[in-house]
Design a protein around this motif. Sequence first.
Motif, PDB file in Angstrom:
ATOM      1  N   PRO A 159       0.722  -1.762   0.063  1.00 22.91           N
ATOM      2  CA  PRO A 159       0.083  -0.039   0.246  1.00 22.91           C
ATOM      3  C   PRO A 159       0.922   1.217   0.290  1.00 22.91           C
ATOM      4  N   ASN A 160       0.198   2.316  -1.123  1.00 19.77           N
ATOM      5  CA  ASN A 160       1.123   3.145  -0.543  1.00 19.77           C
ATOM      6  C   ASN A 160       0.282   4.663  -1.067  1.00 19.77           C
ATOM      7  N   ASP A 161       0.614   6.177  -1.279  1.00 19.64           N
ATOM      8  CA  ASP A 161      -0.150   7.135  -0.894  1.00 19.64           C
ATOM      9  C   ASP A 161       0.198   8.170  -2.156  1.00 19.64           C
TER      10      ASP A 161
ATOM     11  N   ASN B 182      -3.795   9.899  -2.234  1.00 18.96           N
ATOM     12  CA  ASN B 182      -4.324  10.677  -1.331  1.00 18.96           C
ATOM     13  C   ASN B 182      -3.983  11.738  -1.942  1.00 18.96           C
TER      14      ASN B 182
END
Length: 351
Positions: A45-47, A50
């Motif tokens: 998972p990463n951002d 966002n």
Amino acid sequence: MGCFKILIVFTVILAIALLPGLPPDLDFTPFSTKEPMELSGSMAPNDLLNGAERLFEGEIDAPEGLAVWNGTLYTGNRQGDILKIVDGKMVKITNIGHQCEGYWEDRKCGRVVGINFDSKGYLYAADPYYGIYKINVDTGKFIHLIKTDVPIEGKTVRVANSVAVAKDGTVYWTSSICTNPGVDVEDAVVAIFADGNGRLFKYDPIEKTNKVLIDKINFANGLALSPNEDFIVVSETVQCRLLRYWLKGPKQGSADVFIDGLPGIPDNIHLIKGGLFEVSLAQPRTKQQPLPIDSLAPYPLVRRFIARVLYYLELPFQTIQEFTPTHTLEFLLTGSTTLTSSSLYFINGFA
């Protein structure tokens, strides 16, 4: 009396699940989905998403496909409009739909889902109810290239979904649902509980003919050609995997699994820089939180029961919509007659 009521309920459930000939008249057999891959390494998972910026929130209804030509972004909506973004404003190019009262009549209006450009700058758009269109984005003129009311190799296209065009003009497209003539099932929520009945097609623009390349896809969705156009990748949404059909080379004419066990439901596919495929996952899926279909796949009677219940629950609303084509159905289903809150998202520097 309590036992009698239970017996009646049990009998009704068995009848719905077992009686032959009840709609939806689809096939239900056991299948399985591969366990989702671990979210580690490149899949961690990463951002990156966002910082996405919402564009035209509340101004555009259900944008699905996105395509870029000469630096301009194009999309469509639930009313059959083809749109482009110019100087921060949304501009309508044309409408490929039919005359209707409003978005609540989307089966009549038409709806733009998958879109893609060919090498000459013509935009191709898939309308789930009417088929594939070819659009001149400069003039707004279009032709109805492929119609869904003509059966293809014995089956009727119910939900045209996505489209991709090769350099030689060959059109590849998917239909999420294909049924025998006379079987009217257009609801994806119902169809996903049945066996795969989607298809990948090849349209020859010279001969004006369609050919089935892959049959019985469990909800065929997005697709994209490889950089060399030696194969094409297709989302098989219910199976949470991507299929590959070979167009050239020693495996030409055969299909295999490109990637399996995706950590979500695959939808649209885009070819991006570096020859990579960017796949949109509409809903997450993990070992700890599998999807309902993961658990239900081996149980055809349960899936048939759910599909039939959903089908019959929708019937009264469809009847209301047929005879009272107004906001009534939208209000009954959602309690609101306003547009859904849809947006386009912009991620600076991503892909």
